[in-house]
Design a protein around this motif. Sequence first.
Motif, PDB file in Angstrom:
ATOM      1  N   TYR A 172      -5.027  -1.419 -11.557  1.00  0.00           N
ATOM      2  CA  TYR A 172      -5.009  -2.631 -12.374  1.00  0.00           C
ATOM      3  C   TYR A 172      -3.679  -3.374 -12.284  1.00  0.00           C
ATOM      4  CZ  TYR A 172      -8.378   0.563 -14.575  1.00  0.00           C
ATOM      5  OH  TYR A 172      -9.367   1.478 -14.803  1.00  0.00           O
ATOM      6  N   GLU A 173      -2.660  -2.743 -11.670  1.00  0.00           N
ATOM      7  CA  GLU A 173      -1.352  -3.389 -11.588  1.00  0.00           C
ATOM      8  C   GLU A 173      -1.401  -4.599 -10.662  1.00  0.00           C
ATOM      9  OE1 GLU A 173       0.997  -2.587 -13.563  1.00  0.00           O
ATOM     10  OE2 GLU A 173      -0.003  -0.798 -14.339  1.00  0.00           O
ATOM     11  N   ASP A 174      -0.438  -5.502 -10.820  1.00  0.00           N
ATOM     12  CA  ASP A 174      -0.487  -6.782 -10.127  1.00  0.00           C
ATOM     13  C   ASP A 174      -0.665  -6.640  -8.611  1.00  0.00           C
ATOM     14  OD1 ASP A 174      -0.158  -7.908 -12.596  1.00  0.00           O
ATOM     15  OD2 ASP A 174       1.957  -8.395 -12.330  1.00  0.00           O
ATOM     16  N   GLU A 175       0.264  -5.961  -7.936  1.00  0.00           N
ATOM     17  CA  GLU A 175       0.202  -5.881  -6.487  1.00  0.00           C
ATOM     18  C   GLU A 175      -0.942  -4.991  -6.028  1.00  0.00           C
ATOM     19  OE1 GLU A 175       4.005  -4.699  -5.049  1.00  0.00           O
ATOM     20  OE2 GLU A 175       4.847  -6.715  -5.207  1.00  0.00           O
ATOM     21  N   THR A 176      -1.176  -3.877  -6.736  1.00  0.00           N
ATOM     22  CA  THR A 176      -2.251  -2.975  -6.344  1.00  0.00           C
ATOM     23  C   THR A 176      -3.593  -3.669  -6.468  1.00  0.00           C
ATOM     24  OG1 THR A 176      -0.920  -1.172  -7.249  1.00  0.00           O
ATOM     25  CG2 THR A 176      -3.189  -0.668  -6.659  1.00  0.00           C
ATOM     26  N   PHE A 177      -3.794  -4.396  -7.557  1.00  0.00           N
ATOM     27  CA  PHE A 177      -5.074  -5.074  -7.759  1.00  0.00           C
ATOM     28  C   PHE A 177      -5.319  -6.096  -6.658  1.00  0.00           C
ATOM     29  CE2 PHE A 177      -7.424  -8.748  -9.349  1.00  0.00           C
ATOM     30  CZ  PHE A 177      -8.649  -8.139  -9.619  1.00  0.00           C
ATOM     31  N   ALA A 178      -4.304  -6.846  -6.273  1.00  0.00           N
ATOM     32  CA  ALA A 178      -4.477  -7.846  -5.216  1.00  0.00           C
ATOM     33  C   ALA A 178      -4.942  -7.196  -3.920  1.00  0.00           C
ATOM     34  CB  ALA A 178      -3.173  -8.608  -4.997  1.00  0.00           C
ATOM     35  N   ALA A 179      -4.337  -6.056  -3.566  1.00  0.00           N
ATOM     36  CA  ALA A 179      -4.746  -5.358  -2.347  1.00  0.00           C
ATOM     37  C   ALA A 179      -6.154  -4.790  -2.486  1.00  0.00           C
ATOM     38  CB  ALA A 179      -3.751  -4.242  -2.026  1.00  0.00           C
ATOM     39  N   ARG A 180      -6.458  -4.226  -3.653  1.00  0.00           N
ATOM     40  CA  ARG A 180      -7.797  -3.683  -3.866  1.00  0.00           C
ATOM     41  C   ARG A 180      -8.845  -4.783  -3.781  1.00  0.00           C
ATOM     42  NH1 ARG A 180      -8.676   1.306  -6.155  1.00  0.00           N
ATOM     43  NH2 ARG A 180     -10.832   0.751  -5.648  1.00  0.00           N
ATOM     44  N   PHE A 181      -8.554  -5.927  -4.398  1.00  0.00           N
ATOM     45  CA  PHE A 181      -9.522  -7.018  -4.391  1.00  0.00           C
ATOM     46  C   PHE A 181      -9.768  -7.525  -2.974  1.00  0.00           C
ATOM     47  CE2 PHE A 181     -10.966 -11.383  -4.852  1.00  0.00           C
ATOM     48  CZ  PHE A 181     -11.970 -11.244  -5.790  1.00  0.00           C
ATOM     49  N   ALA A 182      -8.745  -7.495  -2.130  1.00  0.00           N
ATOM     50  CA  ALA A 182      -8.890  -7.961  -0.757  1.00  0.00           C
ATOM     51  C   ALA A 182      -9.940  -7.170   0.003  1.00  0.00           C
ATOM     52  CB  ALA A 182      -7.545  -7.873  -0.032  1.00  0.00           C
ATOM     53  N   PHE A 183     -10.203  -5.937  -0.438  1.00  0.00           N
ATOM     54  CA  PHE A 183     -11.166  -5.081   0.253  1.00  0.00           C
ATOM     55  C   PHE A 183     -12.399  -4.794  -0.599  1.00  0.00           C
ATOM     56  CE2 PHE A 183      -7.081  -4.296   2.264  1.00  0.00           C
ATOM     57  CZ  PHE A 183      -7.403  -4.507   3.598  1.00  0.00           C
ATOM     58  N   PHE A 184     -12.678  -5.677  -1.547  1.00  0.00           N
ATOM     59  CA  PHE A 184     -13.875  -5.504  -2.371  1.00  0.00           C
ATOM     60  C   PHE A 184     -15.150  -5.568  -1.533  1.00  0.00           C
ATOM     61  CE2 PHE A 184     -13.248  -6.278  -7.192  1.00  0.00           C
ATOM     62  CZ  PHE A 184     -12.408  -5.179  -7.249  1.00  0.00           C
ATOM     63  N   GLY A 185     -15.106  -6.258  -0.396  1.00  0.00           N
ATOM     64  CA  GLY A 185     -16.276  -6.297   0.473  1.00  0.00           C
ATOM     65  C   GLY A 185     -16.641  -4.936   1.028  1.00  0.00           C
ATOM     66  N   GLN A 186     -15.699  -3.986   0.996  1.00  0.00           N
ATOM     67  CA  GLN A 186     -15.945  -2.640   1.476  1.00  0.00           C
ATOM     68  C   GLN A 186     -16.100  -1.646   0.324  1.00  0.00           C
ATOM     69  OE1 GLN A 186     -13.299  -1.365   4.663  1.00  0.00           O
ATOM     70  NE2 GLN A 186     -12.608  -3.448   5.003  1.00  0.00           N
ATOM     71  N   THR A 187     -16.111  -2.154  -0.898  1.00  0.00           N
ATOM     72  CA  THR A 187     -16.102  -1.307  -2.088  1.00  0.00           C
ATOM     73  C   THR A 187     -17.458  -1.346  -2.783  1.00  0.00           C
ATOM     74  OG1 THR A 187     -13.766  -1.881  -2.389  1.00  0.00           O
ATOM     75  CG2 THR A 187     -14.869  -0.851  -4.248  1.00  0.00           C
ATOM     76  N   SER A 188     -17.908  -0.215  -3.307  1.00  0.00           N
ATOM     77  CA  SER A 188     -19.197  -0.164  -3.992  1.00  0.00           C
ATOM     78  C   SER A 188     -19.153  -0.962  -5.292  1.00  0.00           C
ATOM     79  CB  SER A 188     -19.586   1.289  -4.294  1.00  0.00           C
ATOM     80  OG  SER A 188     -18.658   1.877  -5.190  1.00  0.00           O
ATOM     81  N   ARG A 189     -20.309  -1.426  -5.744  1.00  0.00           N
ATOM     82  CA  ARG A 189     -20.373  -2.302  -6.912  1.00  0.00           C
ATOM     83  C   ARG A 189     -19.846  -1.622  -8.165  1.00  0.00           C
ATOM     84  NH1 ARG A 189     -23.210  -6.827  -7.498  1.00  0.00           N
ATOM     85  NH2 ARG A 189     -24.552  -6.315  -5.728  1.00  0.00           N
ATOM     86  N   ILE A 235       0.559   0.998  -1.189  1.00  0.00           N
ATOM     87  CA  ILE A 235      -0.275  -0.196  -1.052  1.00  0.00           C
ATOM     88  C   ILE A 235      -0.327  -0.634   0.408  1.00  0.00           C
ATOM     89  CG2 ILE A 235      -0.541  -2.614  -1.721  1.00  0.00           C
ATOM     90  CD1 ILE A 235       0.941  -1.913  -4.324  1.00  0.00           C
ATOM     91  N   LEU A 236       0.824  -0.564   1.089  1.00  0.00           N
ATOM     92  CA  LEU A 236       0.870  -0.958   2.492  1.00  0.00           C
ATOM     93  C   LEU A 236      -0.025  -0.049   3.334  1.00  0.00           C
ATOM     94  CD1 LEU A 236       2.002  -2.677   4.770  1.00  0.00           C
ATOM     95  CD2 LEU A 236       3.996  -1.155   4.852  1.00  0.00           C
ATOM     96  N   GLU A 237       0.041   1.259   3.115  1.00  0.00           N
ATOM     97  CA  GLU A 237      -0.808   2.183   3.854  1.00  0.00           C
ATOM     98  C   GLU A 237      -2.283   1.880   3.596  1.00  0.00           C
ATOM     99  OE1 GLU A 237       0.174   6.260   3.253  1.00  0.00           O
ATOM    100  OE2 GLU A 237       2.200   6.057   4.080  1.00  0.00           O
ATOM    101  N   PHE A 238      -2.617   1.615   2.344  1.00  0.00           N
ATOM    102  CA  PHE A 238      -3.993   1.282   1.991  1.00  0.00           C
ATOM    103  C   PHE A 238      -4.464   0.041   2.751  1.00  0.00           C
ATOM    104  CE2 PHE A 238      -6.776  -1.369  -0.660  1.00  0.00           C
ATOM    105  CZ  PHE A 238      -7.847  -0.511  -0.883  1.00  0.00           C
ATOM    106  N   ALA A 239      -3.635  -0.996   2.770  1.00  0.00           N
ATOM    107  CA  ALA A 239      -4.012  -2.243   3.428  1.00  0.00           C
ATOM    108  C   ALA A 239      -4.140  -2.058   4.941  1.00  0.00           C
ATOM    109  CB  ALA A 239      -2.987  -3.330   3.110  1.00  0.00           C
ATOM    110  N   VAL A 240      -3.235  -1.303   5.537  1.00  0.00           N
ATOM    111  CA  VAL A 240      -3.308  -1.056   6.981  1.00  0.00           C
ATOM    112  C   VAL A 240      -4.594  -0.326   7.331  1.00  0.00           C
ATOM    113  CG1 VAL A 240      -2.272   0.251   8.870  1.00  0.00           C
ATOM    114  CG2 VAL A 240      -0.825  -1.142   7.388  1.00  0.00           C
ATOM    115  N   LEU A 241      -4.921   0.701   6.577  1.00  0.00           N
ATOM    116  CA  LEU A 241      -6.158   1.440   6.836  1.00  0.00           C
ATOM    117  C   LEU A 241      -7.374   0.533   6.680  1.00  0.00           C
ATOM    118  CD1 LEU A 241      -5.359   4.781   4.963  1.00  0.00           C
ATOM    119  CD2 LEU A 241      -5.470   4.453   7.439  1.00  0.00           C
TER     120      LEU A 241
END
Length: 227
Positions: free
Chosen positions: A105-122, A7-13
């Motif tokens: 869908y997991e708690d911490e993973t979802f939070a990080a994924r949601f933070a980058f929804f602006g870069q994610t396809s619909r 998750i940390l690597e994902f967020a840094v990237l």
Amino acid sequence: MSRRSGILEFAVLGLLRESPMHGYELRKRLNTSLGVFRAFSYGTLYPCLKTLVANGWLIEEPGSTPEEALAAPLAGRRAKIVYRLTAEGKEHFEQLLSQTGPDAYEDETFAARFAFFGQTSRDVRMRVLEGRRSRLEERLEKMSASLARTRERLDDYTLELQRHGMESVEREVRWLNELIESERAGRDLKGPVSGEPASRDTTSGASGVLPRPGDDPRPDTPDDTAT
């Protein structure tokens, strides 16, 4: 690789896709903008950065301006290292963004994924949101069944704590329902078009993550001696 380091690597990237940063800037963004990292150990960031550099996803550059590079030796300090995403790093991050498996869908993973929804396809956003909602609905069923079995054996305070937990999950399900409805209607939250770096202010927070009630980020201590 552990889930947390992934998750940390994902967020840094993701943060470096927005713009190059030095280590202190990254630490501050992770700590204050992405709620999932408010309790992370700073000692884990620099090994993560070194791993990403070794993988060819980041490059290290000297301070952003010639003045900074000249001033550091005169002050007896090393010039700050700026981390920049490579073309391979951008491609790797986009691959990570496209993943919609159960881990998303997991708690911490979802939070990080949601933070980058602006870069994610619909379509990916929809699958992640619906998967998260299904996961929480399953959790609610289990919590409700457990409460029904143990209600008579619980004291009032423990019972109230159980109810509070269920109400928190129910609130998130309602929030997800609203987001899914907006996505289906073709409405975006405030932010850039898909595929472009997220703005510094989408829903709430620099990269779009919603702050959690009661969160109080620790103060940062500037680090002028290294990355």
